[in-house]
Design a protein around this motif. Structure first.
Motif, short mmCIF file in Angstrom:
data_model
loop_
_atom_site.label_atom_id
_atom_site.label_comp_id
_atom_site.label_asym_id
_atom_site.label_seq_id
_atom_site.Cartn_x
_atom_site.Cartn_y
_atom_site.Cartn_z
N ASP A 91 -36.25 -2.18 -85.69
CA ASP A 91 -36.90 -3.05 -84.81
C ASP A 91 -36.82 -2.25 -83.21
O ASP A 91 -35.61 -1.54 -83.06
CB ASP A 91 -36.51 -4.30 -84.68
N TYR A 92 -37.58 -2.76 -82.24
CA TYR A 92 -37.74 -1.86 -80.91
C TYR A 92 -37.16 -2.61 -80.03
O TYR A 92 -36.93 -2.33 -78.63
CB TYR A 92 -39.22 -1.88 -80.71
N ALA A 93 -36.51 -3.89 -80.31
CA ALA A 93 -35.89 -4.80 -79.27
C ALA A 93 -35.09 -4.21 -78.21
O ALA A 93 -33.99 -3.39 -78.70
CB ALA A 93 -35.27 -6.04 -79.74
N HIS A 94 -35.08 -4.32 -77.03
CA HIS A 94 -34.22 -3.71 -76.09
C HIS A 94 -33.90 -4.53 -74.74
O HIS A 94 -33.19 -4.15 -73.90
CB HIS A 94 -34.57 -2.23 -75.67
N HIS A 95 -34.08 -5.90 -74.87
CA HIS A 95 -34.00 -6.88 -73.99
C HIS A 95 -33.36 -7.98 -74.62
O HIS A 95 -33.61 -8.32 -75.61
CB HIS A 95 -35.33 -7.26 -73.11
N PRO A 96 -32.60 -8.83 -73.93
CA PRO A 96 -32.14 -10.13 -74.50
C PRO A 96 -33.29 -11.18 -75.29
O PRO A 96 -32.86 -11.44 -76.37
CB PRO A 96 -31.06 -10.82 -73.52
N THR A 97 -34.11 -11.22 -74.45
CA THR A 97 -35.23 -12.12 -75.22
C THR A 97 -35.67 -11.59 -76.38
O THR A 97 -35.72 -12.24 -77.31
CB THR A 97 -36.51 -12.19 -74.28
N GLU A 98 -35.71 -10.29 -76.49
CA GLU A 98 -36.34 -9.70 -77.56
C GLU A 98 -35.28 -9.50 -78.81
O GLU A 98 -35.78 -9.72 -79.84
CB GLU A 98 -36.91 -8.08 -77.28
#
Length: 451
Positions: free
Chosen positions: A301-308
């Protein structure tokens, strides 16, 4: 086929999905396209295969006949190609500015903005339009599973594209239909602070014909006074509660895509049917491998911000409720470590095992800003021994993690998360796990984004 005013465009730094997509779109429209990138890649090769002249390494001189140079954010002003353009009086502009100019040649433009979710939502909208037979132009900032490429010129009537707040260029584009999924503080350091970032979104909205946003977060405060804004009540369309893609955030993105598709004249049922077979975007909850029994799963997965990151972990728990979550997370840029270290630690502290990888610096030497091991220390302060820091290069990560996986028992989901070069490790894990299966019947590389 619609026509563009340029005869020969040169794309400097054409190895990224956004630049390669623009090059493909222009080639579709009959423009001669050439360009370069520092390293070879599948995206560069895809342009070469269709006859575009692409070279590995930046040239000292641009080829003859170039009437515009487009450069990526990774190409600095002292790049030899940019310098040659200056010497020869060839106009040049950045990727986002060129996109804004290109959009002006379409009668209708749907531009998707937001701190999170814009790539998936753009891909969903393009998929709906393609399935409905509209033949749109589209530019998606990620590789869509099963598509030959993630951009196309279409018939010249409708363009569906995502726009970028990180460099402020979304404010240059005038959309007939603007979508603003959310507005948080990510990238505020690039634009001069939170107020400047928020103003970038407001400017983008103000020059749009119609604006679609959720009635939550910062959107009502910033957008409600604009007469063209339609604030939608947060929620999921009743026909989109069982999408193949897991996660509330994906159902919300699909709901927004459905609402905008209806505005474009596509029927609700056409849009719902298309979303039910949406193939997903690479590195967004992509299942890279799973064992025959389903007890072991590898997801990227590409998540890189706390929300993501929070949304990604919730989606993993939803889709694989009986599995332990083992997370390999690489922060993207030291600026995010500085701003979000505590948030990352709080979120990652809720899983069963964590490896924190040295940040991907995104071509900047700003390590002085923050110590990424603060995240590991904060996790272990609350739950001793849960997290381990990996300072070695990406190539060494599988060798540090796979032995622990081999010695473990039970259902385990290993998730490789981050927007940087950690993606290389995901491919290495998939290959190693496939090899470990040997010739066992049913053992498969399950590369997909459907969860």
């Amino acid at each position: 086929m619609f026509t563009l005013p340029w005869k020969h465009l040169y794309f400097a730094g054409c190895g990224g999905v956004g630049m390669a997509g623009l090059a493909h779109l222009c080639a579709d429209a009959g423009v001669r396209v050439s360009g370069s990138d520092a390293v070879n890649s599948s995206l560069l090769s895809s342009l070469q295969q269709r006859g575009c002249r692409m070279q590995v390494g930046h040239a000292r001189e641009l080829p003859p006949g170039v009437d515009l140079l487009i450069y990526s954010a990774a190409v600095p002003a002292d790049n030899p190609e940019r310098q040659d353009a200056v010497r020869r009086g060839i106009p040049s502009c950045c990727r986002g500015a060129f996109l804004a100019r290109l959009a002006g040649f379409y009668r209708r433009v749907v531009a998707v903005a937001g701190s999170h979710g814009k790539t998936t939502t753009t891909a969903m909208l393009a998929h709906i339009a393609l399935q409905a037979g509209i033949n749109p132009g589209y530019l998606v900032g990620g590789e869509v599973s099963g598509w030959l490429r993630s951009a196309g010129a279409g018939a010249g009537e409708l363009l569906i594209t995502e726009v970028d707040e990180s460099d402020g260029t979304q404010a240059l584009l005038a959309a007939t239909h603007a979508v603003i999924l959310n507005i948080e503080d990510d990238h505020c350091w690039s634009l001069g602070g939170i107020e400047a970032l928020e103003q970038c979104f407001v400017t983008f909205a103000r020059q749009a014909g119609k604006v679609f946003a959720w009635q939550e977060g910062n959107s009502p405060r910033l957008l409600a006074e604009l007469p063209q804004t339609l604030l939608l009540p947060p929620g999921v369309h009743p026909q989109l509660t069982d999408l193949p893609l897991p996660g509330l955030h994906n159902r919300r993105n699909a709901t927004m895509a459905l609402r905008v598709a209806e505005e474009l004249g596509i029927t609700t049922q056409e849009a719902v049917t298309a979303l039910q077979n949406f193939p997903g975007v690479s590195r967004r909850l992509s299942v890279r491998w799973q064992s025959p029994s389903g007890e072991r799963v590898l997801v990227e997965d590409y998540a890189h911000h706390p929300t993501e990151l929070r949304a990604t972990l919730a989606a993993l728990q939803e889709r694989w409720p009986g599995h332990q979550l083992w997370i390999i997370f690489q922060p993207h840029r030291y600026e995010r470590v500085k701003r979000y270290a505590w948030d990352f630690a709080q979120i990652l502290g809720g899983v069963q095992r964590v490896w924190l990888v040295a940040p991907f610096a995104a071509w900047k030497d700003d390590r002085r800003l923050a110590d990424p091991e603060d995240i590991t220390r904060a996790i272990n302060l609350a739950k001793p021994g849960l997290a381990q820091y990996i300072s070695a290069g990406v190539q060494q990560i599988p060798g540090l993690v796979l032995p622990a996986l081999a010695e473990s028992r039970g259902r385990i989901l290993l998730a490789v998360i981050g927007a940087g070069d950690i993606g290389k490790a995901a491919g290495m894990f998939a290959a190693a796990l496939q090899d470990s299966c040997g010739a066992a019947e049913g053992c498969r590389d399950a590369s997909s984004s459907r969860g």
